[in-house]
Design an enzyme around this catalytic site. Structure first.
Site, mmCIF file in Angstrom:
data_model
loop_
_atom_site.group_PDB
_atom_site.id
_atom_site.type_symbol
_atom_site.label_atom_id
_atom_site.label_comp_id
_atom_site.label_asym_id
_atom_site.label_seq_id
_atom_site.Cartn_x
_atom_site.Cartn_y
_atom_site.Cartn_z
ATOM 1 N N GLY A 6 0.830 -1.198 0.000
ATOM 2 C CA GLY A 6 0.000 0.000 0.000
ATOM 3 C C GLY A 6 0.862 1.244 0.000
ATOM 4 O O GLY A 6 2.092 1.189 0.089
ATOM 5 N N GLY B 285 0.718 5.554 1.400
ATOM 6 C CA GLY B 285 0.019 6.588 2.151
ATOM 7 C C GLY B 285 0.757 7.906 2.070
ATOM 8 O O GLY B 285 1.696 8.070 1.285
ATOM 9 N N GLY B 286 0.330 8.848 2.912
ATOM 10 C CA GLY B 286 0.924 10.163 2.875
ATOM 11 C C GLY B 286 2.357 10.204 3.349
ATOM 12 O O GLY B 286 3.083 11.157 3.062
ATOM 13 N N MET B 287 2.791 9.165 4.072
ATOM 14 C CA MET B 287 4.148 9.175 4.631
ATOM 15 C C MET B 287 5.101 8.237 3.920
ATOM 16 O O MET B 287 6.302 8.284 4.159
ATOM 17 C CB MET B 287 4.085 8.833 6.123
ATOM 18 C CG MET B 287 3.468 9.926 6.969
ATOM 19 S SD MET B 287 3.107 9.383 8.646
ATOM 20 C CE MET B 287 1.661 8.368 8.396
ATOM 21 N N GLY B 288 4.601 7.382 3.067
ATOM 22 C CA GLY B 288 5.506 6.477 2.373
ATOM 23 C C GLY B 288 4.778 5.282 1.796
ATOM 24 O O GLY B 288 3.539 5.241 1.745
ATOM 25 N N VAL C 83 4.443 0.897 1.631
ATOM 26 C CA VAL C 83 4.612 -0.312 2.430
ATOM 27 C C VAL C 83 4.865 -1.478 1.489
ATOM 28 O O VAL C 83 4.125 -1.666 0.510
ATOM 29 C CB VAL C 83 3.376 -0.589 3.313
ATOM 30 C CG1 VAL C 83 3.618 -1.806 4.191
ATOM 31 C CG2 VAL C 83 3.050 0.618 4.168
ATOM 32 N N LYS D 246 7.821 -0.324 5.989
ATOM 33 C CA LYS D 246 7.323 0.980 5.564
ATOM 34 C C LYS D 246 8.501 1.874 5.241
ATOM 35 O O LYS D 246 9.323 2.185 6.110
ATOM 36 C CB LYS D 246 6.461 1.620 6.640
ATOM 37 C CG LYS D 246 5.917 2.986 6.217
ATOM 38 C CD LYS D 246 4.595 3.309 6.872
ATOM 39 C CE LYS D 246 3.893 4.442 6.164
ATOM 40 N NZ LYS D 246 2.542 4.672 6.659
ATOM 41 N N ASP E 59 -4.269 8.418 13.479
ATOM 42 C CA ASP E 59 -4.873 8.195 12.158
ATOM 43 C C ASP E 59 -5.592 6.851 12.116
ATOM 44 O O ASP E 59 -5.442 6.083 11.170
ATOM 45 C CB ASP E 59 -3.799 8.273 11.073
ATOM 46 C CG ASP E 59 -4.391 8.450 9.672
ATOM 47 O OD1 ASP E 59 -5.556 8.886 9.579
ATOM 48 O OD2 ASP E 59 -3.693 8.155 8.684
#
Length: 487
Positions: A22, A24-27, A29, A43, A137
């Site tokens: 997946g 997301g906003g931070m990196g 996975v 991650k 979150d």
């Protein structure tokens, strides 16, 4: 866990990287394999975060805290390397289905399945908050279902990102529809924001939509700010608890332990994971409730105080032991923080210095010993001058305080953080629940008090060396004999 075959084309430290899981906003996975071929989730943080030194420091502190979380309802942090060119965090790999995918594919949950989800998520929050972490979150995409039992993923990292203010203009850390109004208003979120996320996530599971609907960011945020969630379709037994957890005022929301109590009152106790999912859990016996991190910090300071007091009685042996302990703790801290040493068990943490950081910690110890020696010499000289002026020179008292200052400066002097940091990790790993921590605290306190009393009432013993005054006297005799022979 069963080893899995995979490609060796890409790596993050010692981990082989396989397919994307997946983003997301931070990196991103990726599924990965450790050196034993066991599956993990890796991650990889975004490059724009990696270039920020403040973010790396904050993430290192967050990872230290995140490692303390142990629960069958949380994907525990197993490893991390915040010093890599692209920092990464490794967690337990969860073989399940995201909650949002499950609801969209099979429809909302009801009855026992809904109770199981709500209670399991509440148990996860108890473990997370008990370790001093705030998820920030919690949402359906961060909840995996393993045989119907929820496992929370991706916790803690958002704290480090938010603290460094690395969000883009107009963007906040969190997901509209699931983040508390305090985040929107710019306040510092605490555990209550996760209770809010719990309620929004459980609402989605029960009715298939967020309690604040969908649409543009502005419209969703406006509905959140209004404090009027849409819970139409939520079962009557769950409605009052969700409304309480979605209160606009964080102080009026129930705590995570209160959620657990209410959920157990609403139905059967949370079931354990099915046998097919047991292999994904490294430690099913680990307690969810742990002492606060402050407790371990206090115990670390008491331990250091006891070690320093022991040096007042045994200056040579105590000083040598403190230097050795300083090296060991620095090496362990360096290994954990910079050399990708995994810390899955207390044994691995105890042996962390064997995995890396030994040369670096030895090099760091030289200035530390010099620094401590200068501080101790300054204190000893000041005491000697004062007592000389008063005409009451007592070498025993001067020796004691000099040794105590030397020991303290090695382990906990100003800007000396590595030994204390590693000692907190060790205490946290070895005393993992409140009962074990209480026993360890009593033992450490008793030893520290005993060392302090002994240091106060007993003279210093220099074994296996002779007392300094005897050595100095012998050197003076040798000097006199040499001058006489030369004359």
């Amino acid at each position: 866990m069963t080893p899995v075959e995979g490609s060796d084309t890409e790596r993050a430290g010692p981990y082989r990287l396989l397919e994307f899981i997946g983003e997301g906003g931070m990196g991103v996975v990726r599924r990965g394999l450790d050196h034993r071929g066991h599956e993990v989730a890796v991650k990889l943080l975004k490059p724009e975060l990696a270039v920020n030194a403040d973010f790396r420091r904050r993430l290192a502190r967050e990872v230290d805290t995140m490692r303390r979380v142990r629960s069958p309802y949380v994907a525990e942090v197993l490893d991390a390397d915040v010093s890599a060119e692209r920092p990464y965090v490794v967690t337990r790999f969860i073989k399940g289905s995201p909650l949002d995918d499950t609801v969209r594919a099979s429809g909302p949950l009801s009855g026992e399945a809904l109770r199981r989800l709500a209670a399991g998520l509440a148990e996860a929050l108890v473990a997370i908050h008990g370790a001093g972490v705030v998820h920030r979150d919690l949402k359906p995409t961060n909840v995996m279902l393993v045989g119907g039992v929820p496992v929370v993923i991706d916790f803690g990292i958002a704290h480090a990102v938010d603290a460094t203010r690395l969000t883009r203009l107009g963007q906040v850390v969190g997901t509209p529809g699931y983040m508390g109004p305090e985040i929107i208003e710019g306040a510092t979120p605490g555990p209550a924001v996760d209770v809010y996320g719990w309620a929004a996530t459980v609402t989605f599971a029960a009715i298939g939509r967020s309690p604040f609907g969908t649409g543009s960011l502005e419209s969703v945020l406006a509905r959140i700010a209004s404090g009027r969630p849409d819970l139409d379709g939520v079962p009557p037994w769950l409605d009052p608890l969700l409304r309480a957890a979605l209160e606009r005022d964080p102080a009026r929301r129930p705590s995570a332990p209160r959620l657990v109590e209410r959920m157990r009152g609403a139905g059967p106790e949370v079931p354990v994971l099915p046998a097919a999912a047991e292999e994904t859990l490294p430690d099913r016996t680990a307690p969810a409730r742990r002492p606060s991190l402050r407790v371990y910090k206090v115990l670390a300071y008491v331990s250091i105080g006891g070690a320093a007091a022991a040096c007042a009685v045994l200056p040579f042996l105590g000083g040598a032991g403190v230097v050795a302990a300083g090296w060991y703790l620095r090496a362990g801290d360096s290994a954990v923080r910079n050399r990708r040493v995994p810390v899955r068990t207390a044994g691995e943490l105890v042996l962390a210095p064997t995995g890396g950081g030994r040369i670096r910690s030895t090099a760091m110890l030289v200035p530390a010993v010099t620094y401590a020696g200068l501080a101790a010499t300054a204190v000893g000289t000041s005491l000697f001058v004062r007592e000389k002026l008063e005409g009451t020179v007592a070498s025993g008292g001067i020796t004691k305080w000099t040794a105590v200052v030397f020991a303290y400066m090695i382990l906990a002097g100003p800007r000396v953080m590595a030994p204390r940091r590693q000692l907190v990790r060790l205490l946290s790993a070895l005393a993992r629940d409140r009962r074990a921590t209480a026993r360890a605290g009593l033992l450490i306190a008793a030893l520290a008090v005993g060392a302090a009393v002994a240091g106060w009432v007993l003279p210093p013993y220099w074994w296996p060396l002779p007392p300094p005054d005897r050595v100095l006297g012998r050197l003076a005799d040798l000097a006199e004999d040499l001058i006489r022979d030369l004359g």
